[in-house]
Design a protein around this motif. Structure first.
Motif, PDB file in Angstrom:
ATOM      1  N   TYR A   1       0.851  -1.194   0.000  1.00 50.72           N
ATOM      2  CA  TYR A   1       0.000   0.000   0.000  1.00 50.72           C
ATOM      3  C   TYR A   1       0.885   1.242   0.000  1.00 50.72           C
ATOM      4  O   TYR A   1       1.623   1.491   0.952  1.00 50.72           O
ATOM      5  CB  TYR A   1      -0.898  -0.033   1.238  1.00 50.72           C
ATOM      6  N   THR A   2       0.821   2.036  -1.065  1.00 50.22           N
ATOM      7  CA  THR A   2       1.741   3.171  -1.218  1.00 50.22           C
ATOM      8  C   THR A   2       1.006   4.474  -1.517  1.00 50.22           C
ATOM      9  O   THR A   2       1.543   5.347  -2.185  1.00 50.22           O
ATOM     10  CB  THR A   2       2.756   2.885  -2.341  1.00 50.22           C
ATOM     11  N   GLN A   3      -0.226   4.623  -1.035  1.00 52.94           N
ATOM     12  CA  GLN A   3      -0.912   5.903  -1.239  1.00 52.94           C
ATOM     13  C   GLN A   3      -0.141   7.033  -0.564  1.00 52.94           C
ATOM     14  O   GLN A   3      -0.074   8.145  -1.064  1.00 52.94           O
ATOM     15  CB  GLN A   3      -2.334   5.840  -0.692  1.00 52.94           C
ATOM     16  N   TRP A   4       0.439   6.727   0.605  1.00 46.09           N
ATOM     17  CA  TRP A   4       1.337   7.657   1.286  1.00 46.09           C
ATOM     18  C   TRP A   4       2.673   6.958   1.477  1.00 46.09           C
ATOM     19  O   TRP A   4       2.719   5.797   1.871  1.00 46.09           O
ATOM     20  CB  TRP A   4       0.781   8.078   2.640  1.00 46.09           C
ATOM     21  N   ILE A   5       3.758   7.663   1.205  1.00 47.33           N
ATOM     22  CA  ILE A   5       5.092   7.112   1.428  1.00 47.33           C
ATOM     23  C   ILE A   5       5.513   7.491   2.843  1.00 47.33           C
ATOM     24  O   ILE A   5       5.718   8.671   3.156  1.00 47.33           O
ATOM     25  CB  ILE A   5       6.096   7.658   0.396  1.00 47.33           C
ATOM     26  N   VAL A   6       5.627   6.487   3.694  1.00 47.15           N
ATOM     27  CA  VAL A   6       5.888   6.703   5.113  1.00 47.15           C
ATOM     28  C   VAL A   6       7.015   5.780   5.569  1.00 47.15           C
ATOM     29  O   VAL A   6       7.615   5.062   4.755  1.00 47.15           O
ATOM     30  CB  VAL A   6       4.603   6.446   5.940  1.00 47.15           C
ATOM     31  N   GLU A   7       7.288   5.791   6.858  1.00 47.95           N
ATOM     32  CA  GLU A   7       8.399   4.979   7.369  1.00 47.95           C
ATOM     33  C   GLU A   7       8.174   3.496   7.124  1.00 47.95           C
ATOM     34  O   GLU A   7       9.093   2.769   6.780  1.00 47.95           O
ATOM     35  CB  GLU A   7       8.560   5.243   8.869  1.00 47.95           C
ATOM     36  N   ARG A   8       6.931   3.030   7.313  1.00 44.36           N
ATOM     37  CA  ARG A   8       6.642   1.617   7.092  1.00 44.36           C
ATOM     38  C   ARG A   8       5.349   1.503   6.294  1.00 44.36           C
ATOM     39  O   ARG A   8       4.310   2.014   6.688  1.00 44.36           O
ATOM     40  CB  ARG A   8       6.549   0.859   8.423  1.00 44.36           C
ATOM     41  N   GLN A   9       5.425   0.821   5.141  1.00 43.58           N
ATOM     42  CA  GLN A   9       4.273   0.622   4.261  1.00 43.58           C
ATOM     43  C   GLN A   9       3.590  -0.685   4.624  1.00 43.58           C
ATOM     44  O   GLN A   9       4.252  -1.685   4.922  1.00 43.58           O
ATOM     45  CB  GLN A   9       4.718   0.556   2.798  1.00 43.58           C
ATOM     46  N   ASN A  10       2.272  -0.701   4.574  1.00 49.50           N
ATOM     47  CA  ASN A  10       1.556  -1.957   4.753  1.00 49.50           C
ATOM     48  C   ASN A  10       1.824  -2.861   3.554  1.00 49.50           C
ATOM     49  O   ASN A  10       1.820  -2.417   2.413  1.00 49.50           O
ATOM     50  CB  ASN A  10       0.057  -1.699   4.886  1.00 49.50           C
ATOM     51  N   ALA A  11       2.088  -4.134   3.821  1.00 46.88           N
ATOM     52  CA  ALA A  11       2.362  -5.093   2.757  1.00 46.88           C
ATOM     53  C   ALA A  11       1.770  -6.444   3.117  1.00 46.88           C
ATOM     54  O   ALA A  11       1.643  -6.789   4.295  1.00 46.88           O
ATOM     55  CB  ALA A  11       3.870  -5.229   2.534  1.00 46.88           C
ATOM     56  N   GLU A  12       1.408  -7.191   2.086  1.00 46.87           N
ATOM     57  CA  GLU A  12       0.906  -8.551   2.265  1.00 46.87           C
ATOM     58  C   GLU A  12       1.784  -9.506   1.469  1.00 46.87           C
ATOM     59  O   GLU A  12       2.214  -9.203   0.353  1.00 46.87           O
ATOM     60  CB  GLU A  12      -0.549  -8.637   1.809  1.00 46.87           C
ATOM     61  N   PHE A  13       2.057 -10.659   2.074  1.00 47.23           N
ATOM     62  CA  PHE A  13       2.971 -11.642   1.509  1.00 47.23           C
ATOM     63  C   PHE A  13       2.292 -13.003   1.437  1.00 47.23           C
ATOM     64  O   PHE A  13       1.308 -13.267   2.127  1.00 47.23           O
ATOM     65  CB  PHE A  13       4.225 -11.775   2.380  1.00 47.23           C
ATOM     66  N   SER A  14       2.857 -13.852   0.617  1.00 49.65           N
ATOM     67  CA  SER A  14       2.384 -15.226   0.559  1.00 49.65           C
ATOM     68  C   SER A  14       3.573 -16.172   0.471  1.00 49.65           C
ATOM     69  O   SER A  14       4.586 -15.853  -0.161  1.00 49.65           O
ATOM     70  CB  SER A  14       1.468 -15.426  -0.657  1.00 49.65           C
ATOM     71  N   CYS A  15       3.442 -17.314   1.126  1.00 50.96           N
ATOM     72  CA  CYS A  15       4.427 -18.387   1.030  1.00 50.96           C
ATOM     73  C   CYS A  15       3.672 -19.660   0.695  1.00 50.96           C
ATOM     74  O   CYS A  15       3.020 -20.240   1.575  1.00 50.96           O
ATOM     75  CB  CYS A  15       5.194 -18.556   2.332  1.00 50.96           C
ATOM     76  N   SER A  16       3.721 -20.073  -0.547  1.00 50.87           N
ATOM     77  CA  SER A  16       2.952 -21.231  -1.002  1.00 50.87           C
ATOM     78  C   SER A  16       3.865 -22.433  -1.215  1.00 50.87           C
ATOM     79  O   SER A  16       4.942 -22.315  -1.809  1.00 50.87           O
ATOM     80  CB  SER A  16       2.225 -20.908  -2.315  1.00 50.87           C
ATOM     81  N   VAL A  17       3.418 -23.587  -0.752  1.00 51.29           N
ATOM     82  CA  VAL A  17       4.167 -24.829  -0.955  1.00 51.29           C
ATOM     83  C   VAL A  17       3.886 -25.334  -2.363  1.00 51.29           C
ATOM     84  O   VAL A  17       2.731 -25.464  -2.776  1.00 51.29           O
ATOM     85  CB  VAL A  17       3.751 -25.884   0.085  1.00 51.29           C
ATOM     86  N   SER A  18       4.938 -25.587  -3.121  1.00 51.92           N
ATOM     87  CA  SER A  18       4.786 -26.003  -4.520  1.00 51.92           C
ATOM     88  C   SER A  18       4.329 -27.457  -4.611  1.00 51.92           C
ATOM     89  O   SER A  18       4.447 -28.226  -3.655  1.00 51.92           O
ATOM     90  CB  SER A  18       6.112 -25.845  -5.264  1.00 51.92           C
ATOM     91  N   SER A  19       3.828 -27.830  -5.773  1.00 46.58           N
ATOM     92  CA  SER A  19       3.405 -29.215  -6.001  1.00 46.58           C
ATOM     93  C   SER A  19       4.583 -30.177  -5.872  1.00 46.58           C
ATOM     94  O   SER A  19       4.429 -31.313  -5.406  1.00 46.58           O
ATOM     95  CB  SER A  19       2.758 -29.340  -7.383  1.00 46.58           C
ATOM     96  N   THR A  20       5.779 -29.739  -6.281  1.00 46.14           N
ATOM     97  CA  THR A  20       6.976 -30.578  -6.143  1.00 46.14           C
ATOM     98  C   THR A  20       7.285 -30.857  -4.675  1.00 46.14           C
ATOM     99  O   THR A  20       7.603 -31.989  -4.294  1.00 46.14           O
ATOM    100  CB  THR A  20       8.187 -29.892  -6.802  1.00 46.14           C
ATOM    101  N   GLN A  21       7.168 -29.825  -3.843  1.00 44.89           N
ATOM    102  CA  GLN A  21       7.419 -30.010  -2.417  1.00 44.89           C
ATOM    103  C   GLN A  21       6.370 -30.910  -1.778  1.00 44.89           C
ATOM    104  O   GLN A  21       6.684 -31.727  -0.914  1.00 44.89           O
ATOM    105  CB  GLN A  21       7.455 -28.647  -1.714  1.00 44.89           C
ATOM    106  N   ILE A  22       5.120 -30.764  -2.199  1.00 41.64           N
ATOM    107  CA  ILE A  22       4.063 -31.611  -1.662  1.00 41.64           C
ATOM    108  C   ILE A  22       4.331 -33.076  -1.995  1.00 41.64           C
ATOM    109  O   ILE A  22       4.152 -33.974  -1.166  1.00 41.64           O
ATOM    110  CB  ILE A  22       2.689 -31.172  -2.205  1.00 41.64           C
ATOM    111  N   THR A  23       4.796 -33.315  -3.237  1.00 36.86           N
ATOM    112  CA  THR A  23       5.136 -34.681  -3.641  1.00 36.86           C
ATOM    113  C   THR A  23       6.265 -35.238  -2.789  1.00 36.86           C
ATOM    114  O   THR A  23       6.259 -36.415  -2.403  1.00 36.86           O
ATOM    115  CB  THR A  23       5.551 -34.707  -5.118  1.00 36.86           C
ATOM    116  N   ALA A  24       7.239 -34.385  -2.472  1.00 38.85           N
ATOM    117  CA  ALA A  24       8.409 -34.846  -1.728  1.00 38.85           C
ATOM    118  C   ALA A  24       8.107 -35.103  -0.254  1.00 38.85           C
ATOM    119  O   ALA A  24       8.591 -36.071   0.330  1.00 38.85           O
ATOM    120  CB  ALA A  24       9.531 -33.813  -1.850  1.00 38.85           C
TER     121      ALA A  24
END
Length: 379
Positions: free
Chosen positions: A42-65
């Motif tokens: 979120y960058t409507q205002w440039i401030v010391e800390r910006q709100n951000a959202e992240f994702s960490c998804s397990v891949s199909s290869t990792q699921i197989t392993a």
């Protein structure tokens, strides 16, 4: 995941996922490493800390392993989970809550009047709300006791705004911002956090403690209003509520021991400061990408739409601002639709453990009981 990033600094890190044993204890000797990616800043205002959202998804290869895994904890590392810090966080799996509404207060700050806090929470409970969510920072001891009471009865989920943990495991102190732009960004962070934590609720409403919704027609609760709108508009992810201001500057129009029932004059128009920024929003979390205080961003090609005006009135209780030109002379109308909720609300408040929550207990309880006695006698 939801949090902050510093503007233009690297956002890449590794998520180190861990499982628990059958008895629930952490298995910390095996970590599944997943690269994070940032899907919203979120960058409507440039401030010391910006709100951000992240994702960490397990891949199909990792699921197989590793097989289908039910991860219970996560920690973070800059480059490799082999050097992951010892601080781990539980992974939350939201559960479905049928016929549910969560009201998101974002962040509760500072020196609030305890009686006003009680009044808002009890009205929100009276409206059939399932839960309230808020972060809090620098609240006074009396207000904290009230928040803890609502937490103890399961109506409030709250989190302190400080400290937080960075990707390298260090604690960062987050207090009430000095500059308003950072406070606005932090509110967006809290609204998105509410979206994730309450992901299996039917509806989430973003609003403040000086705002309430009065159901109209055959509506009796917040859920009734939103359910009726969603049945008419199934491809809508978010619904807007336009606010009328109840200007405290205009003065009280009747006596009552409760603030919201002393003022029955409101503006006869919405978006009362001349700009389209006083809208409040409700949304369906599973259909919503990200949210702001007064805007919703849908997933895919879904739409946003106003709530039908004949089902509600949103009242915003506040004094005139200097920039609201002519506020003291604005055309106003008398709206008494909220008054039918006065006696039920006082009964609810009288059933609370007020002696433990209100410092001036004797004065407060006398005002409530005397008013109830007088109004009951008149009837």
């Amino acid at each position: 995941m939801n949090g902050w990033v510093r503007h233009k600094e690297p956002t890449s890190f590794k998520c180190c996922l861990l499982r628990s044993s059958s008895n629930g204890t952490l298995v910390d000797d095996v970590k599944t490493e997943v690269r994070s990616y940032t899907y919203n800043i979120y960058t409507q205002w440039i401030v010391e800390r910006q709100n951000a959202e992240f994702s960490c998804s397990v891949s199909s290869t990792q699921i197989t392993a590793i097989g289908k895994a039910n991860f219970s904890y996560v920690t973070f590392a800059k480059d490799s989970c082999l050097k992951a810090p010892v601080v781990v966080l539980p992974i939350l799996y939201p559960q479905p809550v049928p016929n549910s509404v969560c009201v998101c207060l974002k962040i509760t700050y500072g020196n609030l009047k305890p009686e006003k806090v009680i009044e808002w929470f009890e009205y929100t409970r009276h409206m059939g709300t399932t839960k309230v969510f808020t972060y809090y920072a620098e609240v006074t001891t009396p207000v904290l006791k009230i928040l803890q009471y609502y937490q103890s009865i399961g109506f409030l989920e709250m989190l302190p705004l400080e400290p937080v943990v960075s990707a390298d495991g260090q604690k960062i102190s987050i207090a009430k911002p000095t500059f308003p732009q950072q406070a606005w960004v932090d509110e967006v962070m809290a609204a998105n956090d509410c979206k994730h934590r309450m992901a299996k609720y039917d509806f989430i409403i973003i609003m403040d403690m000086d705002e309430i919704i009065v159901p109209q027609g055959n509506m009796t609760s917040y859920f009734d209003i939103l359910q009726a709108a969603s049945l008419k508009m199934p491809d809508v992810c978010g619904f807007s509520f336009d606010a009328h201001v109840v200007a405290l500057t205009w003065g009280a129009t009747r006596s009552s021991p409760l603030l919201i029932f002393r003022y029955t004059n409101r503006t006869d128009f919405v978006n009362y400061d001349g700009a389209d920024r006083n809208t409040r929003w409700a949304f369906r979390p599973k259909m919503t990408y990200w949210v702001q205080n007064n805007l919703i961003h849908c997933r895919d090609s879904l739409k946003i739409s106003p709530i039908p005006n004949d089902t509600y009135t949103l009242l915003h209780y506040r004094s005139c601002k200097a920039q609201w030109t002519g506020c003291t002379e604005k055309t106003r109308v008398t709206d008494t639709s909220i008054l039918k909720h006065e006696l039920p609300l006082i009964d609810q408040i009288l059933a609370m453990p007020l002696r433990d929550l209100v410092s001036d207990y004797d004065t407060y309880i006398s005002a409530l009981t005397d008013w109830k006695r007088n109004i009951t006698h008149k009837r």
